[in-house]
Design a protein around this motif. Structure first.
Motif, mmCIF file in Angstrom:
data_model
loop_
_atom_site.group_PDB
_atom_site.id
_atom_site.type_symbol
_atom_site.label_atom_id
_atom_site.label_comp_id
_atom_site.label_asym_id
_atom_site.label_seq_id
_atom_site.Cartn_x
_atom_site.Cartn_y
_atom_site.Cartn_z
ATOM 1 N N ASP A 69 0.807 -1.217 0.000
ATOM 2 C CA ASP A 69 0.000 0.000 0.000
ATOM 3 C C ASP A 69 0.841 1.268 0.000
ATOM 4 O OD1 ASP A 69 -2.742 -0.645 -0.186
ATOM 5 O OD2 ASP A 69 -2.782 -1.348 1.880
ATOM 6 N N ARG A 70 2.113 1.156 0.310
ATOM 7 C CA ARG A 70 3.002 2.323 0.313
ATOM 8 C C ARG A 70 3.627 2.568 -1.066
ATOM 9 N NH1 ARG A 70 4.459 4.224 5.395
ATOM 10 N NH2 ARG A 70 3.639 2.973 7.130
ATOM 11 N N GLY A 71 3.170 1.847 -2.073
ATOM 12 C CA GLY A 71 3.663 2.059 -3.430
ATOM 13 C C GLY A 71 4.603 0.983 -3.920
ATOM 14 N N TYR A 72 4.689 -0.147 -3.204
ATOM 15 C CA TYR A 72 5.644 -1.195 -3.562
ATOM 16 C C TYR A 72 4.951 -2.502 -3.942
ATOM 17 C CZ TYR A 72 8.864 2.054 -1.324
ATOM 18 O OH TYR A 72 9.587 3.173 -0.984
ATOM 19 N N LEU A 73 3.750 -2.408 -4.504
ATOM 20 C CA LEU A 73 3.001 -3.615 -4.827
ATOM 21 C C LEU A 73 3.752 -4.490 -5.826
ATOM 22 C CD1 LEU A 73 0.478 -5.310 -4.520
ATOM 23 C CD2 LEU A 73 -0.706 -3.792 -6.109
#
Length: 408
Positions: free
Chosen positions: A278-282
């Motif tokens: 969810d912090r942009g590292y999917l």
């Protein structure tokens, strides 16, 4: 334009999603749990090839359910397809428990697979619809831990009652889903919501051609490939892991312990990695988890202390079932709500071909290659290939995955 549900209602929807996918997970792992007992059931004369075929027959019905339910959920709303699927599963799981012959048992497994295929696209779309925009990976991941909880329950129950009780008794639990249909009818809304980001670029609900529009075509094909490879891992492991551990010299009780830790690893690992996603590292998280599956299976093929083998079984759970959870979440976040169910349905429908191939692929490897660890090595190929497929997703796939958060 629809607003997001209250936090309490979103949490209730998440809890319902976990309960429904518990059913999917129980059925996914119950065949592997009873596998050693089924092979020793003399009236049916099953062989390892038979076990692989039964796993594939179950998966054969799943693309039908996934594609039909995903599309119907977008066009007609999530509620009715979800309730119908639960009732369908209850009937056919009960008939599986009562089947008097191997071919009738296989027929009930095929019919059960149709209902099971419908659940994940409907539930993941529903939970994603209701999730806070900045927590959609977490909500989707938690909902999908229901699959691992169901698998854990199947393994624990099998360890407690097998081989003393007839293995058919474990399929009686499958009649329980019928009790959830009134809850679904009360809680799940009829309409598909439209979010702020979706309103900025509206699309017709359930439009299959939209999956191949500019900007979607390549990601759609890559998501389909990733689902195929992920489900080869999931269904291969769920059907064969206990039997492979028995072949490696462990008794039935010990082999089921590995299945238990497999599911615990999927549960704990999914909850740990989805906040990172969810912090942009999917994308990097999903690639890493595919590779962890390969590392875990290679380690399980070698003589190691028991604690390390159990830890690797948990890591394999994250790498297989946990990774497929991430792929499903990736798909759900990438597409707008009006075609979210359709995208999930087709991704999982094509992916279910991997579920069909997985058990038979493992069966063929164990029959044709006589070295004891061949089954473990067979898992490495789809794990590495899955990592490469996700790595090939274009950058705009990551941008779309965050567009709703930006709009919010």
């Amino acid at each position: 334009m629809a607003t997001h549900p209250s936090p309490r209602r979103a949490a209730a929807g998440l809890a319902l999603g976990v309960c429904i996918l518990f059913i999917d997970g129980y059925d996914l792992f119950v065949l592997g749990t009873v596998g050693p007992s089924l092979l020793h059931y003399q009236p049916w004369g099953a062989t390892p090839a038979t076990l692989g075929l039964l796993g594939s027959v179950t998966a054969l019905g799943m693309p039908i359910g996934a594609i039909a339910a995903g599309w119907a959920g977008d066009v007609r709303g999530r509620r009715a397809p979800m309730a119908i699927s639960l009732g369908w599963i209850s009937v056919w799981m009960l008939l599986s428990a009562l089947a008097p012959s191997l071919w009738l048992f296989g027929a009930t497994r095929f019919a059960t697979g149709i209902g099971l295929g419908a659940l994940i696209p409907l539930v993941v779309a529903f939970v994603t619809d209701w999730a806070p925009p900045a927590r959609r990976s977490l909500f989707g991941g938690i909902a999908l831990t229901g699959v691992a909880f169901g698998g854990l329950a199947a393994s624990l129950l099998g360890r407690a009652v097998l081989p003393e009780l007839p293995f058919q008794r474990l399929f009686l639990i499958g009649a329980v889903p019928l009790l959830l249909t009134p809850v679904v009818w009360r809680l799940v809304p009829h309409e598909v919501p439209a979010t702020e980001a979706d309103a900025s670029a509206p699309v017709a609900a359930g439009t299959v051609s939209r999956l191949f529009a500019p900007g979607y075509r390549l990601p759609t094909l890559l998501f389909w490939a990733a689902s195929f490879l992920g489900l080869v891992l999931v269904y291969g492991a769920s059907t064969w892991l206990p039997t492979l551990m028995v072949n490696a010299g462990y008794d039935l009780s010990s082999s089921l312990e590995f299945a238990i830790t497999f599911n615990l690893g999927a549960i704990i690992g999914t909850v740990v990695v989805t906040p990172i996603a969810d912090r942009g590292y999917l994308k990097p998280v999903t690639v890493t988890c595919f590779l962890l599956a390969a590392v875990a299976m290679l380690t399980l093929s070698t003589p190691q202390p028991r604690w390390l083998l159990l830890a690797m079984s948990a890591l394999a759970g994250l790498g297989a079932l946990g990774t497929q959870n991430l792929v499903n979440t990736y798909v759900a976040r990438f597409y707008p709500a009006q075609i979210r169910g359709t995208a999930l349905g087709f991704s999982l429908g094509v992916g279910r071909l991997g579920a069909i191939a997985g058990p038979s692929y493992l069966a063929a490897v164990t029959v044709l290659i006589t070295i004891p660890d061949a089954g473990f090595y067979a898992f490495v190929v789809p794990a590495v290939a899955g990592a490469l497929v996700i790595a090939a997703l274009p950058a705009r796939a990551r941008i779309r995955a965050h567009s709703e958060e930006a709009a919010a």
